[in-house]
Design a protein around this motif. Sequence first.
Motif, PDB file in Angstrom:
ATOM      1  N   HIS A   1       0.827  -1.203   0.000  1.00 51.06           N
ATOM      2  CA  HIS A   1       0.000   0.000   0.000  1.00 51.06           C
ATOM      3  C   HIS A   1       0.868   1.262   0.000  1.00 51.06           C
ATOM      4  CE1 HIS A   1      -3.475  -2.423   0.437  1.00 51.06           C
ATOM      5  NE2 HIS A   1      -3.409  -2.627   1.726  1.00 51.06           N
ATOM      6  N   SER A   2       1.940   1.237   0.791  1.00 55.63           N
ATOM      7  CA  SER A   2       2.814   2.410   0.901  1.00 55.63           C
ATOM      8  C   SER A   2       3.535   2.662  -0.420  1.00 55.63           C
ATOM      9  CB  SER A   2       3.815   2.207   2.037  1.00 55.63           C
ATOM     10  OG  SER A   2       3.149   1.975   3.271  1.00 55.63           O
ATOM     11  N   PHE A   3       3.974   1.598  -1.083  1.00 58.02           N
ATOM     12  CA  PHE A   3       4.619   1.694  -2.398  1.00 58.02           C
ATOM     13  C   PHE A   3       3.719   2.450  -3.373  1.00 58.02           C
ATOM     14  CE2 PHE A   3       4.447  -0.254  -6.646  1.00 58.02           C
ATOM     15  CZ  PHE A   3       5.730  -0.041  -7.118  1.00 58.02           C
ATOM     16  N   ALA A   4       2.458   2.036  -3.470  1.00 59.92           N
ATOM     17  CA  ALA A   4       1.530   2.641  -4.423  1.00 59.92           C
ATOM     18  C   ALA A   4       1.248   4.101  -4.075  1.00 59.92           C
ATOM     19  CB  ALA A   4       0.230   1.842  -4.456  1.00 59.92           C
ATOM     20  N   THR A   5       0.998   4.358  -2.799  1.00 59.95           N
ATOM     21  CA  THR A   5       0.671   5.724  -2.380  1.00 59.95           C
ATOM     22  C   THR A   5       1.829   6.670  -2.628  1.00 59.95           C
ATOM     23  OG1 THR A   5      -0.813   4.829  -0.684  1.00 59.95           O
ATOM     24  CG2 THR A   5      -0.131   7.128  -0.450  1.00 59.95           C
ATOM     25  N   HIS A   6       3.041   6.233  -2.326  1.00 61.74           N
ATOM     26  CA  HIS A   6       4.203   7.108  -2.486  1.00 61.74           C
ATOM     27  C   HIS A   6       4.491   7.396  -3.962  1.00 61.74           C
ATOM     28  CE1 HIS A   6       5.687   5.699   1.728  1.00 61.74           C
ATOM     29  NE2 HIS A   6       4.637   6.481   1.779  1.00 61.74           N
ATOM     30  N   LEU A   7       4.226   6.413  -4.839  1.00 62.06           N
ATOM     31  CA  LEU A   7       4.389   6.677  -6.270  1.00 62.06           C
ATOM     32  C   LEU A   7       3.401   7.730  -6.754  1.00 62.06           C
ATOM     33  CD1 LEU A   7       5.020   3.181  -7.942  1.00 62.06           C
ATOM     34  CD2 LEU A   7       6.667   4.974  -7.432  1.00 62.06           C
ATOM     35  N   ILE A   8       2.153   7.619  -6.304  1.00 63.22           N
ATOM     36  CA  ILE A   8       1.135   8.590  -6.730  1.00 63.22           C
ATOM     37  C   ILE A   8       1.444   9.964  -6.141  1.00 63.22           C
ATOM     38  CG2 ILE A   8      -1.315   9.165  -6.598  1.00 63.22           C
ATOM     39  CD1 ILE A   8      -1.896   6.150  -6.639  1.00 63.22           C
ATOM     40  N   GLU A   9       1.917   9.979  -4.910  1.00 62.04           N
ATOM     41  CA  GLU A   9       2.300  11.258  -4.290  1.00 62.04           C
ATOM     42  C   GLU A   9       3.376  11.970  -5.099  1.00 62.04           C
ATOM     43  OE1 GLU A   9       1.611  10.917   0.532  1.00 62.04           O
ATOM     44  OE2 GLU A   9       3.427  10.064  -0.339  1.00 62.04           O
ATOM     45  N   ARG A  10       4.251  11.201  -5.699  1.00 65.02           N
ATOM     46  CA  ARG A  10       5.349  11.787  -6.478  1.00 65.02           C
ATOM     47  C   ARG A  10       4.942  12.085  -7.923  1.00 65.02           C
ATOM     48  NH1 ARG A  10      10.352  11.718  -4.223  1.00 65.02           N
ATOM     49  NH2 ARG A  10      10.520  10.773  -2.164  1.00 65.02           N
ATOM     50  N   GLY A  11       3.662  11.927  -8.231  1.00 68.70           N
ATOM     51  CA  GLY A  11       3.160  12.352  -9.533  1.00 68.70           C
ATOM     52  C   GLY A  11       3.162  11.306 -10.620  1.00 68.70           C
ATOM     53  N   HIS A  12       3.390  10.036 -10.284  1.00 69.66           N
ATOM     54  CA  HIS A  12       3.382   8.996 -11.310  1.00 69.66           C
ATOM     55  C   HIS A  12       1.948   8.669 -11.736  1.00 69.66           C
ATOM     56  CE1 HIS A  12       7.677   8.119 -11.206  1.00 69.66           C
ATOM     57  NE2 HIS A  12       7.616   8.271  -9.897  1.00 69.66           N
ATOM     58  N   ASP A  13       1.787   8.344 -12.995  1.00 73.77           N
ATOM     59  CA  ASP A  13       0.481   8.082 -13.579  1.00 73.77           C
ATOM     60  C   ASP A  13      -0.171   6.872 -12.919  1.00 73.77           C
ATOM     61  OD1 ASP A  13      -0.931   6.386 -16.090  1.00 73.77           O
ATOM     62  OD2 ASP A  13      -1.474   8.495 -15.904  1.00 73.77           O
ATOM     63  N   ILE A  14      -1.469   6.987 -12.649  1.00 68.57           N
ATOM     64  CA  ILE A  14      -2.160   5.914 -11.940  1.00 68.57           C
ATOM     65  C   ILE A  14      -2.238   4.635 -12.781  1.00 68.57           C
ATOM     66  CG2 ILE A  14      -4.508   6.484 -12.710  1.00 68.57           C
ATOM     67  CD1 ILE A  14      -5.354   5.934  -9.747  1.00 68.57           C
ATOM     68  N   ARG A  15      -2.248   4.771 -14.098  1.00 68.11           N
ATOM     69  CA  ARG A  15      -2.255   3.578 -14.964  1.00 68.11           C
ATOM     70  C   ARG A  15      -0.940   2.817 -14.839  1.00 68.11           C
ATOM     71  NH1 ARG A  15      -7.190   1.890 -17.106  1.00 68.11           N
ATOM     72  NH2 ARG A  15      -8.441   3.724 -17.612  1.00 68.11           N
ATOM     73  N   THR A  16       0.158   3.554 -14.721  1.00 67.32           N
ATOM     74  CA  THR A  16       1.453   2.910 -14.535  1.00 67.32           C
ATOM     75  C   THR A  16       1.491   2.173 -13.207  1.00 67.32           C
ATOM     76  OG1 THR A  16       2.541   4.633 -15.831  1.00 67.32           O
ATOM     77  CG2 THR A  16       3.941   3.313 -14.382  1.00 67.32           C
ATOM     78  N   VAL A  17       0.968   2.820 -12.158  1.00 67.77           N
ATOM     79  CA  VAL A  17       0.916   2.180 -10.840  1.00 67.77           C
ATOM     80  C   VAL A  17       0.031   0.934 -10.895  1.00 67.77           C
ATOM     81  CG1 VAL A  17       0.285   2.504  -8.414  1.00 67.77           C
ATOM     82  CG2 VAL A  17       1.328   4.384  -9.697  1.00 67.77           C
ATOM     83  N   GLN A  18      -1.068   1.011 -11.633  1.00 68.21           N
ATOM     84  CA  GLN A  18      -1.949  -0.147 -11.797  1.00 68.21           C
ATOM     85  C   GLN A  18      -1.205  -1.327 -12.400  1.00 68.21           C
ATOM     86  OE1 GLN A  18      -5.014   0.449 -14.712  1.00 68.21           O
ATOM     87  NE2 GLN A  18      -5.855  -1.619 -14.496  1.00 68.21           N
ATOM     88  N   GLU A  19      -0.411  -1.084 -13.442  1.00 72.51           N
ATOM     89  CA  GLU A  19       0.345  -2.160 -14.085  1.00 72.51           C
ATOM     90  C   GLU A  19       1.403  -2.743 -13.145  1.00 72.51           C
ATOM     91  OE1 GLU A  19       1.937  -0.801 -17.753  1.00 72.51           O
ATOM     92  OE2 GLU A  19      -0.003  -0.328 -18.634  1.00 72.51           O
ATOM     93  N   LEU A  20       2.073  -1.877 -12.384  1.00 79.99           N
ATOM     94  CA  LEU A  20       3.096  -2.353 -11.464  1.00 79.99           C
ATOM     95  C   LEU A  20       2.507  -3.217 -10.354  1.00 79.99           C
ATOM     96  CD1 LEU A  20       5.259   0.891 -11.132  1.00 79.99           C
ATOM     97  CD2 LEU A  20       5.894  -1.219 -12.317  1.00 79.99           C
TER      98      LEU A  20
END
Length: 311
Positions: free
Chosen positions: A256-275
């Motif tokens: 959960h922390s991995f995903a939240t921190h990526l989004i906080e840093r501005g990464h695209d949610i679709r990219t986070v979805q794939e990861l």
Amino acid sequence: MRHYSLRTEQVYVGWILRFIRFHGRRHPRDMGAPEVEAFLSSLAVEGRVAASTQNQALSALLFLYREVLDIELPWMADVVRAKRPRRLPTVLSEDEVARLLAQMEGRPWLVASLLYGTGMRLLEGLRLRVQDLDLVRREIVVRDGKGGKDRRTMLPTSLVEPLQRELVRARMLHEADLAAGFGRVWLPYALERKLPNASTGWGWQYVFPAPRRSVDPRDGVERRHHVDDGMLSRALKAASARAGLVKRVSAHTLRHSFATHLIERGHDIRTVQELLGHKDVATTQIYTHVLGRGANAVPSPLDRLPAPGAG
């Protein structure tokens, strides 16, 4: 035949036994939808189980009737459904993750760092094979993830050297097993028959092998499995207490922390979805609700008011 994991098989058998005992040890063939409805409703009303637990029991009973007894149950509209509460995932701040990892060492530290650094689920990390790591391209291939899908995720540069040391230890253990007449690892599906020598090959060995060999309950063969998942759970609990964290920490908290921190840093949610390997982007969107500035990351109007005493 369905290639379910051993853990799923054990859980399904457990629910089927509870269902049979609930109805006085009657044979399931002599029962049907009313008895299934009564059992599931009892779980929700008297057992007060979570919605996910009730759904797991339902899946086990549907499997029993459809796949084993070849009986199609009519839609069970009268089941009292356990309510699924809408809860936000527990997320650590970057500082809390750093404090947690600082209280860990050795293999538990490496596994915890890998889960936070890649977003993998616990068993996805523990089931990694040597050939799934690409230390040059800094990539990890996650095999047979949730839903039976493969995906790629990043391999943190800071973990390359620790993983190399872990692979050296794993290789020494594997070579000792081979010398003792063992060294075979479990292979999925029919690979052991198609590739008879693969089970002793280095590439198929687990990155995190168990300290001792064990007898596989499926076929009675003594093999070296991956390390037990309880190892990390115990280490996280102890490290969380030493770090003074108030939040409840589990292996999934790191994901959960991995995903939240990526989004906080501005990464695209679709990219986070794939990861993360989510089937639906709506599952990933829940992390937009746990960002550090409040609901939907909207700043509070209170912060726009003049400071107390200001002219």
